[in-house]
Design a protein around this motif. Structure first.
Motif, short mmCIF file in Angstrom:
data_model
loop_
_atom_site.label_atom_id
_atom_site.label_comp_id
_atom_site.label_asym_id
_atom_site.label_seq_id
_atom_site.Cartn_x
_atom_site.Cartn_y
_atom_site.Cartn_z
N THR A 166 36.14 39.96 84.53
CA THR A 166 34.82 39.90 84.11
C THR A 166 34.71 40.91 82.99
OG1 THR A 166 34.15 39.13 86.35
CG2 THR A 166 32.45 40.23 84.80
N GLY A 167 34.05 40.54 82.12
CA GLY A 167 33.80 41.76 80.94
C GLY A 167 33.88 41.15 79.51
N THR A 168 33.67 41.75 78.37
CA THR A 168 33.61 41.55 76.94
C THR A 168 34.61 42.11 76.16
OG1 THR A 168 31.20 41.07 77.56
CG2 THR A 168 31.96 41.01 75.25
N GLY A 174 40.26 35.60 64.77
CA GLY A 174 40.94 34.44 64.98
C GLY A 174 40.77 33.85 66.52
N GLY A 175 39.98 34.63 67.50
CA GLY A 175 39.92 34.06 68.63
C GLY A 175 39.22 32.95 68.82
N HIS A 176 38.52 32.03 67.84
CA HIS A 176 37.97 30.93 68.01
C HIS A 176 39.06 29.87 67.70
CE1 HIS A 176 37.88 32.10 63.89
NE2 HIS A 176 37.39 31.06 63.61
N HIS A 177 40.36 30.03 67.26
CA HIS A 177 41.28 29.34 67.01
C HIS A 177 42.60 29.56 68.00
CE1 HIS A 177 39.83 28.01 63.34
NE2 HIS A 177 39.99 29.08 62.58
N ASP A 209 38.16 27.99 81.94
CA ASP A 209 37.03 28.26 82.44
C ASP A 209 36.50 29.59 82.77
OD1 ASP A 209 37.06 25.36 82.60
OD2 ASP A 209 37.73 25.48 84.96
N GLY A 210 35.26 29.72 82.07
CA GLY A 210 34.66 31.03 82.42
C GLY A 210 34.69 31.94 81.07
N VAL A 211 35.60 31.54 80.02
CA VAL A 211 35.90 32.18 78.79
C VAL A 211 34.97 31.51 77.78
CG1 VAL A 211 37.41 32.68 76.81
CG2 VAL A 211 38.15 32.67 79.14
N THR A 212 34.19 32.54 77.18
CA THR A 212 33.15 31.85 76.11
C THR A 212 33.47 32.62 74.78
OG1 THR A 212 31.27 31.57 77.80
CG2 THR A 212 30.86 31.77 75.35
N VAL A 213 33.93 32.05 73.66
CA VAL A 213 34.02 32.57 72.36
C VAL A 213 32.79 32.48 71.47
CG1 VAL A 213 35.77 32.84 70.53
CG2 VAL A 213 36.56 32.25 72.87
N ARG A 214 32.47 33.58 71.10
CA ARG A 214 31.20 33.68 70.38
C ARG A 214 31.50 34.25 68.97
NH1 ARG A 214 27.32 36.62 74.96
NH2 ARG A 214 27.20 34.65 76.24
N PRO A 215 31.17 33.44 67.70
CA PRO A 215 31.41 34.12 66.47
C PRO A 215 30.61 35.49 66.20
CG PRO A 215 29.74 32.19 66.19
CD PRO A 215 30.45 32.42 67.63
N ILE A 216 31.33 36.32 65.47
CA ILE A 216 30.55 37.43 64.83
C ILE A 216 30.67 37.24 63.26
CG2 ILE A 216 30.52 39.88 64.66
CD1 ILE A 216 31.80 40.04 67.28
N VAL A 228 34.48 37.78 73.03
CA VAL A 228 34.99 37.03 73.90
C VAL A 228 34.60 37.36 75.19
CG1 VAL A 228 37.08 36.18 75.12
CG2 VAL A 228 36.95 36.51 72.57
N VAL A 229 33.58 36.78 75.90
CA VAL A 229 33.00 37.05 77.17
C VAL A 229 33.75 36.16 78.47
CG1 VAL A 229 30.89 37.03 78.65
CG2 VAL A 229 30.86 37.05 75.97
N PHE A 230 34.19 37.28 79.52
CA PHE A 230 35.01 36.67 80.65
C PHE A 230 33.63 36.71 81.83
CE2 PHE A 230 37.75 39.69 78.73
CZ PHE A 230 38.72 38.83 77.95
N ASP A 231 33.51 35.35 82.43
CA ASP A 231 32.72 35.24 83.53
C ASP A 231 33.44 34.74 84.88
OD1 ASP A 231 30.75 35.10 85.36
OD2 ASP A 231 29.70 33.21 84.25
N ASP A 232 34.02 35.86 85.41
CA ASP A 232 34.86 35.32 86.88
C ASP A 232 35.99 34.34 86.45
OD1 ASP A 232 33.54 36.98 88.56
OD2 ASP A 232 31.91 35.28 88.76
N VAL A 233 36.65 34.86 85.32
CA VAL A 233 37.82 34.00 84.73
C VAL A 233 39.03 34.19 85.70
CG1 VAL A 233 39.58 33.56 82.80
CG2 VAL A 233 37.06 34.03 82.27
#
Length: 392
Positions: A166-168, A174-177, A209-216, A228-233
């Motif tokens: 869990t965390g950010t 290049g995290g979106h690729h 599952d639980g990984v969200t990649v958001r653009p900056i 990159v956000v981790f939600d109980d990954v």
């Protein structure tokens, strides 16, 4: 005072010389790049190792044997030395070629897997890195923990068969690729007086599952960075890199690769080359000649320092102090090329231009704020150097 200075450690390793085969390799790379440009495959840009994501170009390099050069042949690499790789990377950067897709994986993930990874981890990732088909990001910085990595708050809790993460993380280029990254996380609380204890590295699948990649996005709308956000990954036990609790020592060794390479002073080299072309046949006057000559002289000195670190890495060392020096001096130099370009030529930057001097200048100006931040701020790097010299 003289006695104190005589006891200070050297800031950089002994000078390294390129092997005799280097010039033939350099000529081969230059011919390849000239053919690519003549075919219109890509346009030279500044800061290509961050922004120039081109998976087709990456695969063409791999087909020539210019990715995974230092990876052993048993893992799909070529068993070459870091100095051979140095020749290829500096030619790619000097040409402004689009190398971002493979850069992180080839520069530091491969060597870290060879040093700390399990056999299964090496077999899983190294062949794909050498083939230009597996891409990695870096999971170090966090919203409140930039260069102060000891204060990371992303946490992995032990669960059956692995870890719950869990965390950010932020500024993940290049995290979106990318397919995965190494995440520096807390697996236990820090000990009294030991802020670096309790940190571990996990290999995180960025499509899990639980990984969200958001653009900056940048101010221009360009998208290179990500949150990159981790939600109980869930990260399985076999994706722990090295030893649990040994993350700090591992990541500082990894930073020696990240901070010392030619990308730390060649991000704006295509602009410098274009600047020389713009000034050809003009009378610069003493001040202009002095400015240009100073840039070229410092470029050569930085290259010699960076080569020395590459030679040290080739011998199996991890010269973190020398890498910090190269990164600090190199990223300031990159900014000074931009200052000189604006001082000596009246052409303004043009982000809308397809190519040419105005386009290179615009790229450099837009990316410049990050030069002295990424890979550790200059203030933090100077603290590392001061501690290494025993001055704090």
């Amino acid at each position: 005072m003289t006695q104190t200075l005589s006891r200070l450690p050297a800031l950089t390793p002994p000078a390294a010389e390129l092997p005799a085969r280097a010039e033939a390799l350099r000529a081969e790379v230059r011919e390849f790049l000239a053919d690519e440009r003549a075919a219109g495959a890509w346009t030279p840009r500044s800061d290509v190792w961050l922004s120039g994501w081109d998976e087709d170009f990456t695969r063409r390099l791999a087909a020539r044997g210019w990715l995974g050069m230092t990876i052993p042949t048993g893992y799909g690499g070529h068993g070459a030395s870091p100095l051979d790789r140095y020749v290829v990377t500096e030619e790619l950067l000097a040409a402004g070629a689009p190398v971002a897709a493979h850069w992180v994986a080839d520069r530091q993930i491969g060597p870290s897997l060879l040093r700390h990874g399990t056999e299964a981890q090496r077999q899983k990732y190294l062949p794909g890195i050498a083939a230009g088909e597996v891409y990695f990001g870096i999971g170090m910085s966090e919203p409140d923990s930039g260069s102060d990595l000891a204060s990371v708050r992303s946490r992995a809790t032990k669960v059956d068969g692995g870890w719950s993460l869990t965390g950010t993380k932020v500024w993940t280029s290049g995290g979106h690729h990318a397919h995965a990254f190494f995440a520096l996380v807390r697996t236990s609380p820090p000990e009294e007086g030991k802020r670096h204890a309790g940190l571990s590295q996990l290999i995180v699948d960025l499509r899990a599952d639980g990984v969200t990649v958001r653009p900056i996005p940048l101010l221009t709308g360009a998208h290179h960075f990500n949150e990159v956000v981790f939600d109980d990954v869930f990260v399985p036990d076999d994706m722990v890199l090295g030893e649990v609790g040994s993350g700090w020592g591992q990541v500082t060794g990894e930073l020696a690769f990240e901070r010392s390479g030619p990308e730390r002073f060649l991000s704006t080299f295509p602009l410098l080359a274009a600047l020389v072309g713009e000034l050809a046949g003009t009378d610069l006057g003493p001040a202009g000649r002095r400015e240009l000559g100073s840039l070229v002289a410092r470029l050569w000195a930085l290259r010699r320092m960076s080569l020395a670190v590459a030679g040290s890495l080739a011998s199996g060392a991890a010269p973190e102090l020398a890498a910090a020096v190269v990164k600090d001096l190199g990223t300031r130099f990159e900014n000074e090329i931009i200052d000189a370009a604006r001082l000596l030529v009246s052409i303004p930057p043009d982000p809308g231009a397809e190519s040419g001097y105005a386009r290179l200048l615009a790229d450099a100006v837009l990316h410049a704020p990050g030069f002295t931040l990424r890979g550790g701020t200059n203030e933090v790097l100077r603290g590392i150097v001061a501690r290494g010299l025993g001055l704090r």
